[in-house]
Design an enzyme around this catalytic site. Sequence first.
Site, PDB file in Angstrom:
ATOM      1  N   LYS A  90     102.734  13.413  27.323  1.00 10.33           N
ATOM      2  CA  LYS A  90     101.305  13.364  27.671  1.00 10.33           C
ATOM      3  C   LYS A  90     100.554  12.669  26.546  1.00 10.33           C
ATOM      4  CE  LYS A  90      97.265  16.449  27.751  1.00 10.33           C
ATOM      5  NZ  LYS A  90      96.821  17.858  27.588  1.00 10.33           N
ATOM      6  N   ASP A 134      90.286  14.191  24.726  1.00  4.24           N
ATOM      7  CA  ASP A 134      90.050  15.039  25.898  1.00  4.24           C
ATOM      8  C   ASP A 134      88.744  15.789  25.752  1.00  4.24           C
ATOM      9  OD1 ASP A 134      90.277  16.491  28.211  1.00  4.24           O
ATOM     10  OD2 ASP A 134      91.655  17.969  27.365  1.00  4.24           O
ATOM     11  N   LYS A 189      84.509  20.598  27.728  1.00  7.75           N
ATOM     12  CA  LYS A 189      84.876  21.631  26.773  1.00  7.75           C
ATOM     13  C   LYS A 189      83.660  22.035  25.933  1.00  7.75           C
ATOM     14  CE  LYS A 189      89.596  19.877  26.003  1.00  7.75           C
ATOM     15  NZ  LYS A 189      90.367  21.097  26.295  1.00  7.75           N
ATOM     16  N   ASP A 246      95.376  15.494  21.551  1.00  9.19           N
ATOM     17  CA  ASP A 246      95.860  15.797  22.895  1.00  9.19           C
ATOM     18  C   ASP A 246      96.865  14.763  23.395  1.00  9.19           C
ATOM     19  OD1 ASP A 246      95.836  17.786  24.793  1.00  9.19           O
ATOM     20  OD2 ASP A 246      94.343  16.809  26.048  1.00  9.19           O
ATOM     21  N   ASP A 262      89.590  19.620  33.246  1.00 14.51           N
ATOM     22  CA  ASP A 262      90.184  19.846  31.931  1.00 14.51           C
ATOM     23  C   ASP A 262      91.655  20.249  32.036  1.00 14.51           C
ATOM     24  OD1 ASP A 262      90.196  19.910  29.175  1.00 14.51           O
ATOM     25  OD2 ASP A 262      89.559  22.002  29.055  1.00 14.51           O
ATOM     26  N   GLU A 320      93.963  18.245  32.934  1.00 13.51           N
ATOM     27  CA  GLU A 320      94.266  16.850  33.252  1.00 13.51           C
ATOM     28  C   GLU A 320      95.668  16.419  32.844  1.00 13.51           C
ATOM     29  OE1 GLU A 320      94.177  16.578  29.124  1.00 13.51           O
ATOM     30  OE2 GLU A 320      92.859  17.738  30.439  1.00 13.51           O
ATOM     31  N   ARG A 328      98.567  17.766  33.146  1.00 12.13           N
ATOM     32  CA  ARG A 328      99.604  17.929  34.181  1.00 12.13           C
ATOM     33  C   ARG A 328      99.503  16.857  35.252  1.00 12.13           C
ATOM     34  NH1 ARG A 328      97.316  23.842  35.122  1.00 12.13           N
ATOM     35  NH2 ARG A 328      96.913  23.410  32.918  1.00 12.13           N
TER      36      ARG A 328
END
Length: 489
Positions: free
Chosen positions: A254, A259, A266, A277, A336, A338, A340
């Site tokens: 990933k 993010d 967030k 991230d 959030d 995201e 996956r």
Amino acid sequence: MTHPVPIQFQALDLDALAAAPGRIVAFAGDGGAMGPTAKRVNRLTRGALERAAASEAFGKLKPGEAMELAFPVGLAADAVLLVKLDRRADVATARKAGGAIGRGLSKLATLVLADTIQRAAEVSFGIALRAYDFAVHKSGEKTLPGPVTMMVTAPEAVAAEAGPMAALAEGIFFTRDLVNEPANILSTFDFAARLAAMHELGLEVEILEEEEMEKLGMGALLGVGQGSEHPSKLVVMQWKGGPADQAPLALVGKGVVFDTGGISIKPAAGMEEMTMDMGGAAVVSGVMRTLAMRKAKANVVGLVGIVENMPDGKAQRPGDVVRSMKGDTIEVINTDAEGRLVLADVLWYAQDRFQPQAMVDLATLTGAIIVALGHENAGVFSNNDAFCNAFLKAAHAEGEGAWRMPMGEAYDEKLKSRIADMRNSCGREAGSITAAHFLKRFVKPEVPWIHLDIAGTALLKADTALAPKGATGWGVLALDRLVREMLEK
């Protein structure tokens, strides 16, 4: 890129100790046992090392820890570092001792008296890892560590043993640099360019742009990045060092370079750490760099989905439905969640194109895994006991914390959506497990698969024995060992 401090190995030279400049490092066991070079330093300093080894302060040190004697009489050196280490210490303790040395490197020369240490190469590896310093954005004159020399009984043999570790250190440093880099520097463009440059090491590197991914039907990945000014990319790195008929191991990462959480934004506090991230993609990249540098006799493909998750007039909304490359539809409950979505399409692409013999994905996926395991262990999820156990064994051997988490049908049921084939978020309860089950839906049943949730291990707020605070490079060691044990033996 930050590179490990070079370490030279030389034969014993007892006559050179008195005039050695900088800092001298000596070792003593639990009972104060010392080798010939340490004993010579002890005589030159009129018993200072012996007194230090017998002191209460030294007695309280754990194996691998050290104490410093400043301005020792009888030596040209400015200080002597006395490290508690038995000559037959295990790998982890030897590396920890190296970390104690690497922590204090300065512009002065360092001479390490490792004549009796059986794992001298591991000590040198610990020195290199702990000496890492991400200072590229700091103003002023950069202070580079002075030369590091290890005095050993068989320098050629120790140097040969340390050679593959140098490749590992390069891979770990590459991973740390990527994770530490701020998002205004490490854009999707820059990340992809850094990976493309590794073709010079012998990797085959391809970059798939948004138009190509759209043709492939990667609606899940593309939906995440549609609110960003920086286009999403999929980078494929192939190392073909094994037999032509060997199916590759696939590593999937990933790579969310920043993010914000998207529309499901967030909280502001702590958001600056979301530069990390892309930690999963960084580990995959570091492993591929290591494999290329040590000319691994294995076939491995690394695939990283690189995106930025930003709120914008074009950004994905909660309630949107996207279609994955597999063909399944996904209701976006929380923008959030995201990572996956990115992994879903990259996992399917990896299987569709490369038919791997096994697959590992890595992601800073959930805060829930930190609640469950803290920062000591990454969460391990798998559909195959033998493959999972092989990884856990590799991680344990390298001292990288990893703990297998449960999976089960009841968790999978939580993914049901009213309007689509599944939803991307199921709330707080068992959050890391339901995220793993989401990914499992994009793994073919016959493919052995491991999901590593590294949200708690990729970046730490305190330093460790082998890394300063910040990016750790967790996973490079374990995955490189998995490749060696699984494909190269």
